[in-house]
Design an enzyme around this catalytic site. Structure first.
Site, PDB file in Angstrom:
ATOM      1  N   TYR A  63       2.041  -7.659   3.404  1.00  0.00           N
ATOM      2  CA  TYR A  63       0.995  -6.646   3.610  1.00  0.00           C
ATOM      3  C   TYR A  63       0.152  -6.930   4.856  1.00  0.00           C
ATOM      4  O   TYR A  63      -0.868  -6.269   5.061  1.00  0.00           O
ATOM      5  CB  TYR A  63       0.019  -6.615   2.429  1.00  0.00           C
ATOM      6  CG  TYR A  63       0.637  -6.584   1.066  1.00  0.00           C
ATOM      7  CD1 TYR A  63       1.362  -5.484   0.623  1.00  0.00           C
ATOM      8  CD2 TYR A  63       0.475  -7.655   0.188  1.00  0.00           C
ATOM      9  CE1 TYR A  63       1.906  -5.459  -0.651  1.00  0.00           C
ATOM     10  CE2 TYR A  63       1.009  -7.632  -1.086  1.00  0.00           C
ATOM     11  CZ  TYR A  63       1.732  -6.535  -1.496  1.00  0.00           C
ATOM     12  OH  TYR A  63       2.265  -6.519  -2.756  1.00  0.00           O
ATOM     13  N   CYS A 102      12.846 -19.538   7.480  1.00  0.00           N
ATOM     14  CA  CYS A 102      13.482 -19.043   8.704  1.00  0.00           C
ATOM     15  C   CYS A 102      13.309 -17.536   8.848  1.00  0.00           C
ATOM     16  O   CYS A 102      14.268 -16.765   8.725  1.00  0.00           O
ATOM     17  CB  CYS A 102      14.948 -19.423   8.698  1.00  0.00           C
ATOM     18  SG  CYS A 102      15.118 -21.204   8.670  1.00  0.00           S
ATOM     19  N   ARG A 129      -6.477  -8.825 -10.162  1.00  0.00           N
ATOM     20  CA  ARG A 129      -6.997  -9.542  -8.995  1.00  0.00           C
ATOM     21  C   ARG A 129      -8.474  -9.928  -9.137  1.00  0.00           C
ATOM     22  O   ARG A 129      -8.875 -11.035  -8.764  1.00  0.00           O
ATOM     23  CB  ARG A 129      -6.831  -8.644  -7.767  1.00  0.00           C
ATOM     24  CG  ARG A 129      -7.172  -9.308  -6.460  1.00  0.00           C
ATOM     25  CD  ARG A 129      -7.226  -8.288  -5.309  1.00  0.00           C
ATOM     26  NE  ARG A 129      -6.246  -7.255  -5.362  1.00  0.00           N
ATOM     27  CZ  ARG A 129      -5.114  -7.228  -4.654  1.00  0.00           C
ATOM     28  NH1 ARG A 129      -4.833  -8.206  -3.834  1.00  0.00           N
ATOM     29  NH2 ARG A 129      -4.269  -6.216  -4.774  1.00  0.00           N
TER      30      ARG A 129
HETATM   31  N1  LLP Z   1      -2.686  -1.855 -14.056  1.00  0.00           N
HETATM   32  C1  LLP Z   1      -1.604  -1.336 -13.481  1.00  0.00           C
HETATM   33  C2  LLP Z   1      -0.889  -0.243 -14.152  1.00  0.00           C
HETATM   34  C3  LLP Z   1      -1.148  -1.832 -12.241  1.00  0.00           C
HETATM   35  O1  LLP Z   1      -0.070  -1.302 -11.678  1.00  0.00           O
HETATM   36  C4  LLP Z   1      -1.839  -2.901 -11.611  1.00  0.00           C
HETATM   37  C5  LLP Z   1      -1.392  -3.450 -10.341  1.00  0.00           C
HETATM   38  C6  LLP Z   1      -2.976  -3.416 -12.274  1.00  0.00           C
HETATM   39  C7  LLP Z   1      -3.381  -2.862 -13.483  1.00  0.00           C
HETATM   40  C8  LLP Z   1      -3.783  -4.540 -11.715  1.00  0.00           C
HETATM   41  O2  LLP Z   1      -4.331  -4.240 -10.472  1.00  0.00           O
HETATM   42  P1  LLP Z   1      -5.413  -5.222  -9.830  1.00  0.00           P
HETATM   43  O3  LLP Z   1      -6.622  -5.193 -10.738  1.00  0.00           O
HETATM   44  O4  LLP Z   1      -4.831  -6.584  -9.776  1.00  0.00           O
HETATM   45  O5  LLP Z   1      -5.659  -4.663  -8.520  1.00  0.00           O
HETATM   46  N2  LLP Z   1       1.038  -7.342  -5.010  1.00  0.00           N
HETATM   47  C9  LLP Z   1      -0.079  -6.561  -4.530  1.00  0.00           C
HETATM   48  C10 LLP Z   1      -0.816  -5.860  -5.649  1.00  0.00           C
HETATM   49  C11 LLP Z   1       0.071  -4.955  -6.479  1.00  0.00           C
HETATM   50  C12 LLP Z   1      -0.674  -4.332  -7.640  1.00  0.00           C
HETATM   51  C13 LLP Z   1       0.251  -3.619  -8.537  1.00  0.00           C
HETATM   52  N3  LLP Z   1      -0.357  -3.052  -9.710  1.00  0.00           N
HETATM   53  C14 LLP Z   1      -1.001  -7.477  -3.740  1.00  0.00           C
HETATM   54  O6  LLP Z   1      -0.691  -8.655  -3.594  1.00  0.00           O
HETATM   55  O7  LLP Z   1      -1.997  -7.030  -3.212  1.00  0.00           O
END
Ligand code: LLP
Length: 421
Positions: A321, A348, A281
Site C-alpha cells: 500500500y 529479491c 487495527r
Molecule cells: N470488518 C470487516 C467486515 C472487515 O472487512 C474489516 C477489514 C474489519 C472489520 C476490520 O477493519 P479495521 O478495523 O482493522 O480497519 N490489510 C489492510 C487492511 C484490510 C482491512 C480489511 N477488512 C491494511 O493493512 O491496511
C-alpha cells in the site's frame, strides 16, 4: 497510551528493554504490549456505557492465539472471515455465541462449522449466499442467525485497496436492494433475521463517513420495521484508523459517542437495537512493533540502503500500500553518523522496503523497530523466499513471553513431498 518509549536512551516495551528481547528471542520479531491492547479494547467497550452492545474484534488484523486470548479475558466478541479464524477463536477460549462471520466467499464447510459452533450471526453478503446458508442450516436441522451486510455507498476517503463501501466494491448488497432481499430472507425457513451490518473501509481517520453510513443504515432499519421486519442488532463494522505518521483519527470513545449521539432521540425501535462494531487495527495497530537488526549499510551510490533482516514477507504493508511506518533505532546512546536511508529487507524484489528516505543514525548490527505494526503485520506475513515466519512476543509489565516461536525450516517444509520413483 504508547507502550513503546525511550528511557535512558534505549527503547522499552512497557517495562522491558527491547534489546533484551532481541537478545533472547532473536530478530525479526513482533513485540506486542498487553496493556495497550487491553486499554484500546476497554476504551471502545466502556464508551457504550449502559447501551446494549458487543465489540467484535476483527480477527484478521492479528489472529495470534495469545493476543486473541487477551481479548477473550475481557469478554470480547470476534469478527471472523474463515473457518480457520473460527478455529483460532475457539482455541483462544472465545465464546462462539459472540462471533460474527463476515466475508463474501463462505464455503458450505465453513457454514457447517460455524452453525455447529453456534456462532452469533452470519453477515451475509449476497443472495446466493443466503440460499446456500438456508440449505446448509436446513440439512443440519438448524436456523441460521443472519444479518445482511449492506453497502451504503459512502466514500471512506482511504486507500482504494482498503475501501469497501462504494457501489463498485465486491462487498455487501446495494442498500437500495436490501428491503427486497430481507423479504426473501424472511421467506426462507432455516434463516432467522437478527440484524443489519455494514463495513465501509479501513484506516478511516474522519468520523463523517461512519456517520453517513450510519444514517443510511438507520433509514433502512426504519423501512424494514415498517415492513414488519424488526431487527435486534446494528453492526457498523470496523475501520477506525490509527496514527501511523501524522494522522489524527478520532479516539475510540469519541467514535462510539458519535454513534450514540446519532441514535439519540430516535424511537424505541432504535433504542432496542444492540450496537455492534468490528474494530481490528484500532485495537492492536499501535500495540505492536516489528523488531529487526541491521545487516549491512550499503553506502555511496545514488541512495543509501540499510539492509535489515525483516522484509516484505514479514511486513507487507509498505510494499503493498506504500504505507508509512515510523522506523527508529532501539538504542540512541552510541555516536552515529545520521544519513538518509531506504530501509530494505533481504527479499529479491525492488518493492521490498520497510521505509524510504528515513534519516537514521545507525551502524550494521544495530536494532531497529518498525512502529505501528500490530495490525496486518504478522497476519499478512508469508514464507516468500522460503523465509520462516518471525517470532512473536507479548510484553506484560516487566515480563515478556514468546507467544509464537520462530518458525523452523522443518515446519515450513512439513507439508511438502517429492514425486515417487
Ligand atoms: N470488518 C470487516 C467486515 C472487515 O472487512 C474489516 C477489514 C474489519 C472489520 C476490520 O477493519 P479495521 O478495523 O482493522 O480497519 N490489510 C489492510 C487492511 C484490510 C482491512 C480489511 N477488512 C491494511 O493493512 O491496511
Amino acid at each position: 497510551m504508547n507502550p513503546f518509549g525511550f528511557r535512558d536512551r534505549q527503547l522499552f516495551a512497557e517495562d522491558v528493554p527491547v534489546a533484551a528481547i532481541a537478545e533472547q528471542v532473536g530478530t525479526p520479531c513482533y513485540i506486542y504490549s498487553r496493556a495497550a491492547i487491553e486499554a484500546r479494547y476497554r476504551a471502545f467497550d466502556a464508551a457504550f456505557g449502559t447501551r446494549a452492545h458487543q465489540v467484535c474484534y476483527a480477527v484478521k488484523a492479528n489472529s495470534t492465539l495469545a493476543l486473541l486470548n487477551v481479548l477473550v479475558r475481557l469478554g470480547a466478541g470476534f469478527d471472523i472471515v474463515s473457518g480457520g479464524e473460527l478455529e483460532r477463536v475457539r482455541r483462544a477460549g472465545g465464546d462462539t455465541a459472540k462471533v460474527v462471520f463476515s466475508g463474501v466467499g463462505k464455503t458450505r464447510e465453513e457454514m457447517q462449522l460455524a452453525l455447529a459452533a453456534g456462532i452469533g450471526c452470519f453477515n451475509v453478503e449476497s443472495e446466493p449466499e443466503l440460499d446456500q446458508l438456508n440449505e446448509v442450516a436446513g440439512r443440519m436441522g438448524k436456523r441460521a442467525p443472519v444479518a445482511l451486510r449492506v453497502n451504503p455507498d459512502v466514500d471512506p476517503a482511504t486507500h482504494p485497496y482498503i475501501s469497501t463501501g462504494l457501489k463498485e466494491s465486491k462487498f455487501g448488497v446495494p442498500i437500495e436492494r436490501a428491503l427486497a432481499i430481507y423479504q426473501r430472507a424472511q421467506s426462507l425457513p432455516h434463516l432467522q433475521i437478527t440484524g443489519v451490518g455494514c463495513h465501509i473501509g479501513s484506516q478511516i481517520t474522519d468520523m463523517d463517513p461512519f456517520v453517513d453510513a450510519l444514517e443510511r443504515v438507520v433509514e433502512l432499519v426504519g423501512e424494514l420495521g415498517d415492513a414488519g421486519i424488526e431487527l435486534e442488532h446494528l453492526d457498523l463494522g470496523g475501520g477506525l484508523g490509527i496514527n501511523y505518521r501524522d494522522e489524527s483519527p478520532p479516539e475510540p470513545d469519541d467514535y462510539v459517542l458519535a454513534i450514540l449521539n446519532r441514535l439519540q432521540g430516535l424511537g424505541s425501535r432504535y433504542q432496542r437495537l444492540r450496537l455492534m462494531i468490528q474494530p481490528g487495527r484500532a485495537i492492536v495497530g499501535n500495540a505492536g512493533v516489528l523488531l529487526a537488526r541491521v545487516l549491512y549499510l550499503k553506502l555511496g551510490g545514488v541512495r543509501n540502503f540499510a539492509i535489515v533482516d525483516a522484509g516484505m514477507n514479514d511486513l507487507m504493508r509498505p510494499a503493498l500500500y506504500d504505507a508509512w511506518h515510523d522506523i527508529a533505532p532501539v538504542k540512541v546512546d552510541a555516536p552515529r553518523t545520521p544519513r538518509v536511508y531506504d530501509v530494505v529487507g533481504p527479499v529479491c524484489e525492488s518493492g521490498d522496503f520497510l521505509g524510504r528516505n528515513r534519516e537514521l543514525g545507525i551502524e550494521a548490527g544495530d536494532l531497529l523497530v518498525v512502529a505501528s505494526a500490530g495490525a496486518y503485520g504478522m497476519a499478512m506475513s508469508s514464507n516468500y523466499n522460503t523465509r520462516p515466519r518471525a517470532a512473536e512476543v507479548m510484553v506484560d509489565g516487566d515480563r515478556f513471553q514468546v507467544v509464537r516461536r520462530r518458525e523452523s525450516l522443518d515446519e515450513l517444509l512439513a507439508a511438502e513431498s517429492l514425486l515417487p520413483g
